[in-house]
Design a protein around this motif. Structure first.
Motif, short mmCIF file in Angstrom:
data_model
loop_
_atom_site.label_atom_id
_atom_site.label_comp_id
_atom_site.label_asym_id
_atom_site.label_seq_id
_atom_site.Cartn_x
_atom_site.Cartn_y
_atom_site.Cartn_z
N ALA A 92 -34.14 -16.89 -16.96
CA ALA A 92 -35.38 -16.11 -16.91
C ALA A 92 -35.80 -15.72 -15.50
O ALA A 92 -36.76 -14.98 -15.33
N ASP A 93 -35.08 -16.19 -14.49
CA ASP A 93 -35.48 -15.91 -13.11
C ASP A 93 -34.80 -14.67 -12.53
O ASP A 93 -35.29 -14.09 -11.57
N ASN A 94 -33.64 -14.30 -13.05
CA ASN A 94 -32.88 -13.19 -12.49
C ASN A 94 -32.88 -11.98 -13.42
O ASN A 94 -32.83 -12.12 -14.65
N PRO A 95 -32.89 -10.77 -12.85
CA PRO A 95 -32.65 -9.58 -13.67
C PRO A 95 -31.33 -9.73 -14.41
O PRO A 95 -30.46 -10.54 -14.04
N LEU A 96 -31.17 -8.94 -15.47
CA LEU A 96 -30.02 -9.08 -16.35
C LEU A 96 -29.38 -7.72 -16.62
O LEU A 96 -30.03 -6.81 -17.12
N LEU A 97 -28.09 -7.60 -16.27
CA LEU A 97 -27.31 -6.40 -16.55
C LEU A 97 -26.57 -6.63 -17.86
O LEU A 97 -25.79 -7.57 -17.98
N ILE A 98 -26.83 -5.77 -18.84
CA ILE A 98 -26.34 -5.98 -20.21
C ILE A 98 -25.32 -4.91 -20.58
O ILE A 98 -25.58 -3.71 -20.45
N LEU A 99 -24.16 -5.37 -21.06
CA LEU A 99 -23.07 -4.48 -21.46
C LEU A 99 -22.58 -4.88 -22.85
O LEU A 99 -22.21 -6.04 -23.05
N PRO A 100 -22.58 -3.97 -23.82
CA PRO A 100 -22.02 -4.31 -25.13
C PRO A 100 -20.50 -4.43 -25.05
O PRO A 100 -19.85 -3.72 -24.27
N VAL A 101 -19.95 -5.30 -25.86
CA VAL A 101 -18.51 -5.56 -25.81
C VAL A 101 -17.69 -4.38 -26.30
O VAL A 101 -16.51 -4.25 -25.97
N ASP A 102 -18.31 -3.48 -27.08
CA ASP A 102 -17.55 -2.41 -27.73
C ASP A 102 -17.63 -1.07 -27.00
O ASP A 102 -17.61 -0.01 -27.61
N MET A 103 -17.72 -1.11 -25.66
CA MET A 103 -17.68 0.10 -24.84
C MET A 103 -16.49 0.01 -23.88
O MET A 103 -16.65 -0.17 -22.67
N PRO A 104 -15.26 0.12 -24.41
CA PRO A 104 -14.09 -0.09 -23.56
C PRO A 104 -13.88 0.97 -22.48
O PRO A 104 -13.07 0.77 -21.58
N LEU A 105 -14.60 2.10 -22.57
CA LEU A 105 -14.45 3.17 -21.57
C LEU A 105 -15.50 3.10 -20.47
O LEU A 105 -15.52 3.95 -19.57
N MET A 106 -16.39 2.11 -20.54
CA MET A 106 -17.41 1.96 -19.50
C MET A 106 -16.75 1.69 -18.16
O MET A 106 -15.70 1.05 -18.08
N THR A 107 -17.38 2.19 -17.09
CA THR A 107 -16.80 2.05 -15.75
C THR A 107 -17.70 1.19 -14.85
O THR A 107 -18.91 1.11 -15.05
N ALA A 108 -17.08 0.59 -13.85
CA ALA A 108 -17.82 -0.18 -12.86
C ALA A 108 -18.79 0.72 -12.09
O ALA A 108 -19.88 0.29 -11.73
N ASP A 109 -18.39 1.97 -11.86
CA ASP A 109 -19.26 2.89 -11.11
C ASP A 109 -20.59 3.11 -11.83
O ASP A 109 -21.64 3.16 -11.19
N LEU A 110 -20.55 3.26 -13.14
CA LEU A 110 -21.79 3.48 -13.89
C LEU A 110 -22.65 2.22 -13.90
O LEU A 110 -23.88 2.30 -13.77
#
Length: 196
Positions: A92-110
């Motif tokens: 609860a102390d840190n912001p959270l970056l959330i990525l669904p497991v079913d987006m295999p084309l997602m990029t580190a840049d985005l």
């Protein structure tokens, strides 16, 4: 240290969450464990993406979470908000970056763009017309909202959490990255894109 869109250096610490719960009923098998052309499972690939953009700890709401990541329990059948709430309860102390497991084309840049914009704006951010991936900047407020939604018995929608946080949207022209692999046909399309 990261460099924000205003060119300033910022000490911005955040954790990552791979949303990998659910029954994968449309896929017919556990989509988190499907193998990509590089030999990694979708779950391992998503965890590596989050780590590559600076997540201090990667959490996963899946029983087979890889070594080095944290397992997060959620409420079965209550959707992705339950996984998010579980991760926020754990961290609860840190912001959270959330990525669904079913987006295999997602990029580190985005994903890096979400991190930079959240740090610069000091706000939760998501991509226009896409509730995921997202970066929750106000973890305690988001935890309270998600907990209330889950207790109410109503359909716990990520969009409702975003509205409560007054999250800000950002544009992306690379729409192919947001393609989901929820059924066998979509999975094959994503595989063909990755192989081309």
């Amino acid at each position: 240290m990261i460099q924000t869109s205003t060119g300033q250096q910022a000490d911005f610490k955040f954790n990552g969450l791979v949303l990998a719960g659910g029954r994968s009923s449309r896929m017919g098998q556990d989509k988190a464990l499907l193998l990509l052309p590089n030999g990694n499972s979708q779950m391992k690939n998503a965890a590596q993406l989050l780590s590559s953009v600076g997540a201090e700890q990667v959490l996963i709401n899946h029983n087979d979470a890889p070594q080095g990541t944290g397992f997060i329990e959620d409420y079965p059948g209550r959707g992705p908000v339950s996984g998010i709430q579980g991760a926020l309860k754990h961290s609860a102390d840190n912001p959270l970056l959330i990525l669904p497991v079913d987006m295999p084309l997602m990029t580190a840049d985005l994903l890096q763009l979400l991190v930079l914009e959240a740090a610069s704006r000091q706000a939760s951010v998501y991509f226009t017309e896409q509730c995921l991936p997202l970066l929750i900047y106000q973890p305690q407020q988001a935890f309270n909202c998600a907990t209330e939604l889950l207790r109410s018995g109503e359909n716990p929608s990520i969009w409702r959490v975003l509205r409560a946080l007054e999250a800000e949207s950002i544009e992306s022209n690379y729409q192919i990255a947001f393609h989901n692999a929820n059924n066998p046909a979509q999975w094959q399309e994503c595989l063909q894109t990755l192989k081309s």
